[in-house]
Design a protein around this motif. Sequence first.
Motif, PDB file in Angstrom:
ATOM      1  N   LYS A   3       6.973  12.079   0.285  1.00  0.00           N
ATOM      2  CA  LYS A   3       5.740  12.726  -0.167  1.00  0.00           C
ATOM      3  C   LYS A   3       4.938  13.318   0.987  1.00  0.00           C
ATOM      4  O   LYS A   3       4.246  14.313   0.809  1.00  0.00           O
ATOM      5  CB  LYS A   3       4.877  11.725  -0.933  1.00  0.00           C
ATOM      6  N   THR A  41       0.748  12.057  -2.352  1.00  0.00           N
ATOM      7  CA  THR A  41       0.892  11.671  -3.759  1.00  0.00           C
ATOM      8  C   THR A  41       0.227  12.697  -4.665  1.00  0.00           C
ATOM      9  O   THR A  41       0.795  13.107  -5.679  1.00  0.00           O
ATOM     10  CB  THR A  41       0.287  10.266  -3.989  1.00  0.00           C
ATOM     11  N   TYR A  56       1.524  -2.434   4.486  1.00  0.00           N
ATOM     12  CA  TYR A  56       2.423  -1.336   4.123  1.00  0.00           C
ATOM     13  C   TYR A  56       3.848  -1.861   4.140  1.00  0.00           C
ATOM     14  O   TYR A  56       4.177  -2.779   4.898  1.00  0.00           O
ATOM     15  CB  TYR A  56       2.279  -0.148   5.079  1.00  0.00           C
ATOM     16  N   ILE A 108      -0.777   9.394   2.717  1.00  0.00           N
ATOM     17  CA  ILE A 108      -0.136   8.915   1.488  1.00  0.00           C
ATOM     18  C   ILE A 108      -0.895   9.434   0.266  1.00  0.00           C
ATOM     19  O   ILE A 108      -0.293   9.903  -0.700  1.00  0.00           O
ATOM     20  CB  ILE A 108      -0.021   7.375   1.473  1.00  0.00           C
ATOM     21  N   GLU A 133      -3.296   6.189   5.438  1.00  0.00           N
ATOM     22  CA  GLU A 133      -3.922   6.104   4.116  1.00  0.00           C
ATOM     23  C   GLU A 133      -4.185   7.489   3.526  1.00  0.00           C
ATOM     24  O   GLU A 133      -3.866   7.763   2.368  1.00  0.00           O
ATOM     25  CB  GLU A 133      -5.234   5.318   4.228  1.00  0.00           C
ATOM     26  N   ASP A 177       6.884   7.108   0.495  1.00  0.00           N
ATOM     27  CA  ASP A 177       5.593   7.780   0.339  1.00  0.00           C
ATOM     28  C   ASP A 177       5.243   8.528   1.618  1.00  0.00           C
ATOM     29  O   ASP A 177       4.570   9.557   1.573  1.00  0.00           O
ATOM     30  CB  ASP A 177       4.495   6.753   0.035  1.00  0.00           C
ATOM     31  N   ASN A 235       0.789  -1.227   0.000  1.00  0.00           N
ATOM     32  CA  ASN A 235       0.000   0.000   0.000  1.00  0.00           C
ATOM     33  C   ASN A 235       0.822   1.278   0.000  1.00  0.00           C
ATOM     34  O   ASN A 235       0.291   2.343  -0.235  1.00  0.00           O
ATOM     35  CB  ASN A 235      -0.928   0.031   1.215  1.00  0.00           C
ATOM     36  N   GLY A 236       2.095   1.213   0.302  1.00  0.00           N
ATOM     37  CA  GLY A 236       2.927   2.404   0.355  1.00  0.00           C
ATOM     38  C   GLY A 236       4.234   2.108   1.053  1.00  0.00           C
ATOM     39  O   GLY A 236       4.336   1.176   1.853  1.00  0.00           O
ATOM     40  N   ARG A 237       5.234   2.921   0.756  1.00  0.00           N
ATOM     41  CA  ARG A 237       6.573   2.762   1.320  1.00  0.00           C
ATOM     42  C   ARG A 237       6.737   3.760   2.469  1.00  0.00           C
ATOM     43  O   ARG A 237       6.559   4.954   2.263  1.00  0.00           O
ATOM     44  CB  ARG A 237       7.605   2.978   0.224  1.00  0.00           C
TER      45      ARG A 237
END
Length: 190
Positions: free
Chosen positions: A76, A123, A27, A119, A116, A49, A2-4
């Motif tokens: 991000k 983004t 994640y 991120i 969530e 992220d 789902n994301g870094r």
Amino acid sequence: MNGRIVIVDDEPITRMDIRGMLEAENYNVVGEAADGIEAIELCKTHHPDLVIMDISMPLLDGLKASKKILAEKYAKAIILLTAYSDKENIEKAKKYGISGYLIKPIMEKSLTPMVEVAIATGTKAREYEVSLEKLTKKLSDRKLIEKAKGIIMVEQNLSEDQAYQLLRELSMNKRCPIAEIAEMFVASDD
């Protein structure tokens, strides 16, 4: 995945707890750091992220590290963690562009939605920044081309269309962007 994510806290137990919650939600935790200096280095390497970072840490605190990470676009988004909800840190967090602010102890039911959303907004913000940079470059190139056309019109007694055609032909013949050709005319006129 789902994301870094990079986790930054001087307490190893806190990092372990957060890692467990994040990995349970699929994640990818790409690194952990114990202070702001390590956090900056990890973010330079991994460009995550999201960074989840404690404010109170030795050497370089989370607010100062966050300011650097966001200014340099190493991540991000950032969520700050703190044991205290003081107005001064909240104001600094808003000023620096922090995406979230959580009070310890961290609960999974509050962490997951915050991650969530952070991120997603990070983004989207990065996409807007890239679009803005492209538009700014196009506008700058357009201004440069217009200035070069004006110089060519005066120096070579050509119409606007003829001056533009000359720039296009030079661009094609030299196989370089028209803005680079225009820049040469403008630079030589200075």
